[in-house]
Motif scaffolding. Structure first.
Motif, mmCIF file in Angstrom:
data_model
loop_
_atom_site.group_PDB
_atom_site.id
_atom_site.type_symbol
_atom_site.label_atom_id
_atom_site.label_comp_id
_atom_site.label_asym_id
_atom_site.label_seq_id
_atom_site.Cartn_x
_atom_site.Cartn_y
_atom_site.Cartn_z
ATOM 1 N N THR A 265 0.777 -1.241 0.000
ATOM 2 C CA THR A 265 0.000 0.000 0.000
ATOM 3 C C THR A 265 0.806 1.286 0.000
ATOM 4 O O THR A 265 0.257 2.344 0.257
ATOM 5 N N SER A 266 2.113 1.205 -0.230
ATOM 6 C CA SER A 266 2.870 2.455 -0.201
ATOM 7 C C SER A 266 3.732 2.604 -1.447
ATOM 8 O O SER A 266 4.240 1.621 -1.984
ATOM 9 N N PHE A 267 3.893 3.852 -1.887
ATOM 10 C CA PHE A 267 4.660 4.138 -3.099
ATOM 11 C C PHE A 267 6.031 3.474 -3.063
ATOM 12 O O PHE A 267 6.486 2.890 -4.044
ATOM 13 N N ARG B 202 -7.855 9.682 -6.778
ATOM 14 C CA ARG B 202 -7.770 11.075 -7.229
ATOM 15 C C ARG B 202 -8.059 12.003 -6.040
ATOM 16 O O ARG B 202 -9.105 12.650 -5.964
ATOM 17 N N PHE B 203 -7.083 12.070 -5.156
ATOM 18 C CA PHE B 203 -7.273 12.900 -3.960
ATOM 19 C C PHE B 203 -7.431 14.368 -4.315
ATOM 20 O O PHE B 203 -8.042 15.132 -3.579
ATOM 21 N N TYR B 204 -6.872 14.770 -5.475
ATOM 22 C CA TYR B 204 -6.961 16.190 -5.845
ATOM 23 C C TYR B 204 -8.412 16.626 -6.027
ATOM 24 O O TYR B 204 -8.733 17.792 -5.828
ATOM 25 N N GLU C 253 2.129 14.269 -6.455
ATOM 26 C CA GLU C 253 0.905 14.033 -5.679
ATOM 27 C C GLU C 253 0.565 15.231 -4.780
ATOM 28 O O GLU C 253 -0.582 15.667 -4.703
ATOM 29 N N VAL C 254 1.585 15.776 -4.113
ATOM 30 C CA VAL C 254 1.357 16.878 -3.179
ATOM 31 C C VAL C 254 1.160 18.193 -3.943
ATOM 32 O O VAL C 254 0.263 18.983 -3.633
ATOM 33 N N VAL C 255 1.981 18.405 -4.971
ATOM 34 C CA VAL C 255 1.892 19.634 -5.775
ATOM 35 C C VAL C 255 0.502 19.737 -6.417
ATOM 36 O O VAL C 255 -0.128 20.805 -6.415
ATOM 37 N N MET C 256 0.020 18.604 -6.930
ATOM 38 C CA MET C 256 -1.294 18.534 -7.560
ATOM 39 C C MET C 256 -2.388 18.959 -6.577
ATOM 40 O O MET C 256 -3.304 19.706 -6.928
ATOM 41 N N GLY C 257 -2.257 18.495 -5.341
ATOM 42 C CA GLY C 257 -3.239 18.839 -4.313
ATOM 43 C C GLY C 257 -3.228 20.323 -3.998
ATOM 44 O O GLY C 257 -4.283 20.956 -3.887
ATOM 45 N N ILE C 258 -2.035 20.902 -3.866
ATOM 46 C CA ILE C 258 -1.913 22.331 -3.562
ATOM 47 C C ILE C 258 -2.552 23.147 -4.691
ATOM 48 O O ILE C 258 -3.313 24.093 -4.442
ATOM 49 N N ASN C 259 -2.257 22.763 -5.927
ATOM 50 C CA ASN C 259 -2.789 23.509 -7.072
ATOM 51 C C ASN C 259 -4.308 23.387 -7.171
ATOM 52 O O ASN C 259 -5.010 24.393 -7.389
ATOM 53 N N ALA C 260 -4.831 22.164 -7.005
ATOM 54 C CA ALA C 260 -6.279 21.969 -7.106
ATOM 55 C C ALA C 260 -6.998 22.783 -6.039
ATOM 56 O O ALA C 260 -8.027 23.421 -6.297
ATOM 57 N N MET D 107 -0.869 15.608 -14.970
ATOM 58 C CA MET D 107 -1.043 15.760 -13.525
ATOM 59 C C MET D 107 -0.069 14.890 -12.763
ATOM 60 O O MET D 107 0.463 15.291 -11.734
ATOM 61 N N LEU D 108 0.180 13.679 -13.279
ATOM 62 C CA LEU D 108 1.045 12.741 -12.556
ATOM 63 C C LEU D 108 2.502 13.167 -12.541
ATOM 64 O O LEU D 108 3.310 12.572 -11.834
ATOM 65 N N LYS D 109 2.844 14.165 -13.361
ATOM 66 C CA LYS D 109 4.218 14.665 -13.235
ATOM 67 C C LYS D 109 4.242 16.179 -12.991
ATOM 68 O O LYS D 109 5.180 16.866 -13.364
ATOM 69 N N MET D 110 3.184 16.658 -12.350
ATOM 70 C CA MET D 110 3.079 18.098 -12.105
ATOM 71 C C MET D 110 4.196 18.576 -11.167
ATOM 72 O O MET D 110 4.351 18.063 -10.069
ATOM 73 N N ASN D 111 4.979 19.546 -11.618
ATOM 74 C CA ASN D 111 6.070 20.054 -10.769
ATOM 75 C C ASN D 111 6.132 21.580 -10.781
ATOM 76 O O ASN D 111 7.179 22.170 -10.599
ATOM 77 N N TRP D 112 4.983 22.227 -11.013
ATOM 78 C CA TRP D 112 4.932 23.687 -11.009
ATOM 79 C C TRP D 112 3.691 24.110 -10.241
ATOM 80 O O TRP D 112 2.752 23.336 -10.077
ATOM 81 N N TYR D 113 3.707 25.358 -9.773
ATOM 82 C CA TYR D 113 2.590 25.849 -8.969
ATOM 83 C C TYR D 113 1.777 26.853 -9.751
ATOM 84 O O TYR D 113 2.308 27.594 -10.575
#
Lengths: 307, 361
Positions: B101-103, B139-141, B170-177, B349-355
């Protein structure tokens, strides 16, 4: 607004530093007696879970704090029996104590996850606590914060000014010489180890009752190891350990505030406390204080009294 | 499904056979062995967060299938060489379906899956698949976009504080959404981010939360696992959102809602497929629509129109009418990344690295 930020940042620095100070002050006494107990993380966790559980079930934070110190001391007693009486290797036993403490605290605390307790009340001294800025910073913390500073002062006074304190230091420097002078090496080391355990337990209780008033598995997140490093950083001297704890706590908090203000990767900021520690350590050991940078000579050496 | 015949099933099979008068060699698929299913967790099930949520799923499997399955789990497995040993141990001890269950278990799961081609493996949040290794993610975002929608309405200062773990997509996507949804209500909405550089350190998370409030945030969101930031929000009198679970017990006043990980449905479905012999290696990324992502109950302090707006966004994302990443979207420098009406692809989205504009990191 600025005054408020100073109060808030100072409060955060104090919370981040206090658990380190408790644990490091206790471990300092242990090491000055010549015993190296690497089990601080385990003792801290036991203190955290005991303090939380007792406070939650009895409703009394004072009983919780006492229980935390007792739980740390019981863990330390196990260590002392193994290393001082049964002559087990101190490093291996200490590491085992950490792993044991992580597991045991998780087991004992499993029923307490998800339940909050009220945070320890902040002290309120009429007149003093209302002073702008310094009032809330100096006179508005909870009892454990003051206890950690008093403990450090007490340790400094005990080691420097009292006969038992000098005995303890002599034992840490040369157990064989101290023994030949008739000093009770093993008994003093037992007491020092128990004191270290109790102080580590208090550090844990500060986490689970004040810093983040809740119980979660492994909530110390390596603070015990940082406290161990602080003893070396403070070159086995109580006030230097206090300075080290506050320096480390201060940089930890300030790096969070600095994030976003400068265009540097976040990882650079999270390195800051460790870089600062290394820098100060280098300066101390290279500067005019060099000669005084000394570990107790018998640190970690088992002693078997000759009959 | 392969059935291993043990002494016990042999006897059970014989007993069943006696009643139905089926003669012949007993033990051949007369009474099926329970399907042995195993779960590997990186954290403690008592973390009240990510691992806890997976364990809720495991318990649901147990409750749903009863005697038909035999479920085991291993918790606190470090993401390193040790996890391979744990997974292999589970594979050799008769488990037929193993969820890791973990990356960080990705490589180890792949390696063990290749060594045991007859067993079935499933890995959460990774991207390496094999014939007997399925992958699944949530899709937590989508949930974080609804939190942003609420934050945009509830924040008076128009500034949110975000306690973040590590700068991964994963985290960047959440912040942006989160930020984009909040800006629908308040175009000047800002999200200040502090990186705790840990998934789990209650003390540090609480320090980060305090610093964010000191920087002017009046609502907190977190992508770390402990409830410590919520406790800070409660004591400082600002609002906050929980992580992975309903964390309102820690902060009854501050806790507005939380993105809840709901793995139950997926786990039950996959175990059912394995029992039916219909299991295949799949790659799913599910959200609100499939019920993998949910929301904790709203705080009573939220006005009715804020609740209605959040419910509407959730419904629109569920139906597909709204995609949280729909242009125009600008990055921090103000450059247009997605033109008006253009949607971000899953791959993007899976490689999102910008804000997005408005994030201060």
């Amino acid at each position: 607004m600025i005054a408020e930020s100073i109060v808030n940042i100072s409060a955060a620095v104090i919370s981040a530093s206090t658990p380190l100070l408790f644990v490091a002050a206790g471990e300092l006494v242990v090491e000055r007696s010549g015993v190296l107990n690497l089990g601080v993380e385990g003792m801290m966790l036991m203190g955290a879970v005991a303090g939380f559980a007792v406070t939650l079930t009895t409703g009394s934070p004072i009983l919780g704090i006492v229980a935390a110190a007792a739980a740390g001391a019981v863990m330390a007693l196990a260590f002392a029996v193994l290393t001082l009486t049964l002559m087990a290797n101190q490093v291996a036993t200490g590491l085992a104590l950490t792993i044991f403490g992580i597991g045991l605290s998780a087991l004992l605390g499993s029923g307490f996850v998800g339940q909050p307790v009220p945070a320890l009340p902040k002290l309120h001294l009429a007149g003093l606590s209302e002073l702008p800025v310094i009032g809330p910073v100096l006179f508005g913390q909870d009892a454990l914060v003051y206890l950690s500073v008093i403990l450090t002062g007490g340790v400094a006074w005990f080691l420097k000014r009292t006969r038992p304190g000098m005995m303890l230091r002599a034992i840490g420097e040369s157990a064989a010489s101290a023994h030949s002078l008739g000093l009770p090496v093993i008994r003093v080391r037992y007491l020092a180890t128990l004191f270290g355990g109790a102080a580590a337990g208090l550090g844990g209780a500060f986490l689970s009752l004040s810093y983040t008033p809740m119980w979660m598995e492994g909530m110390t997140s390596g603070r015990g190891w940082i406290a161990l490093a602080l003893v070396v950083f403070g070159s086995w001297r109580p006030w230097r350990v206090l300075a080290g704890a506050y320096l480390f706590g201060g940089v930890t908090i300030l790096q969070l505030h600095a994030q976003g203000a400068f265009h540097l990767p976040a990882q650079v900021f999270s390195m800051a406390p460790y870089l600062a520690t290394i820098a100060v350590l280098t300066i101390i050991s290279a500067g005019p204080w060099r000669g005084r940078f000394n570990a107790p000579a018998d640190l970690g050496k088992p002693f078997r009294p000759s009959v | 499904m392969t059935i291993t015949v043990t002494r016990r099933t042999f006897l059970a099979g014989s007993a069943a056979a006696a009643g139905t008068a089926v003669l012949g060699r007993p033990g051949r698929a007369l009474a099926a062995d329970p399907l042995a299913v195993a779960f590997v967790y990186t954290g403690p099930i008592g973390d009240h967060g990510y691992t806890f949520a997976h364990d809720v799923g495991r318990r649901a499997v147990e409750a749903h299938f009863g005697d038909k399955v035999k479920v085991t789990f291993v918790e606190n497995v470090p993401e390193g060489p040790d996890c391979e040993r744990v997974i292999r141990q589970l594979a050799t001890s008769g488990n037929q379906l193993i969820f890791s269950t973990s990356f960080g278990f990705m490589e180890a799961t792949l390696k063990v899956a290749k060594q045991f081609p007859k067993l079935k493996f499933e890995h959460a949040t990774g991207f390496k698949r094999a014939d007997n290794l399925a992958i699944y993610n949530a899709r937590f975002y989508e949930g974080r976009a609804v939190l942003g929608d609420i934050a945009g309405r509830m924040s008076k200062a128009g500034v949110a504080g975000y306690v973040a773990s590590f700068p991964i997509p994963e985290v960047v996507m959440g912040i942006n959404a989160f930020t984009l949804a909040a800006q629908k209500h308040n175009p000047n909405f800002k999200t200040k981010v502090i990186w705790a550089n840990t998934w789990y350190d209650p003390g540090k998370e609480s320090d980060a939360a305090k610093a964010l409030i000191d920087k002017g945030a009046d609502i907190l969101c977190q992508h770390t696992d402990s409830a410590a930031p919520l406790q800070v929000a409660e004591s400082r009198g600002v609002y906050a959102f929980g992580q992975a679970q309903d964390m309102s017990a820690y902060a009854p006043k501050a806790h507005l809602t939380a993105v809840v990980d709901q793995w139950e449905g997926y786990y039950i479905d996959r175990v059912q497929k394995a029992l039916d012999g219909k299991w295949t290696s799949t790659d799913i990324w599910w959200g609100f629509k499939e019920g993998l992502v949910g929301l904790a109950p709203y705080n009573a302090a939220m006005p009715a129109d804020v609740k209605a707006s959040a419910d509407k966004l959730k419904a629109d994302i569920t139906s597909g009418a709204v995609h949280p990443f729909t242009g125009p979207i600008k990055n921090q420098k103000g450059e247009v990344v997605y033109a008006d009406g253009k949607k971000a692809s899953d791959e993007d989205m899976l490689k999102m690295n910008w804000y997005v504009q408005g994030v201060e990191s």
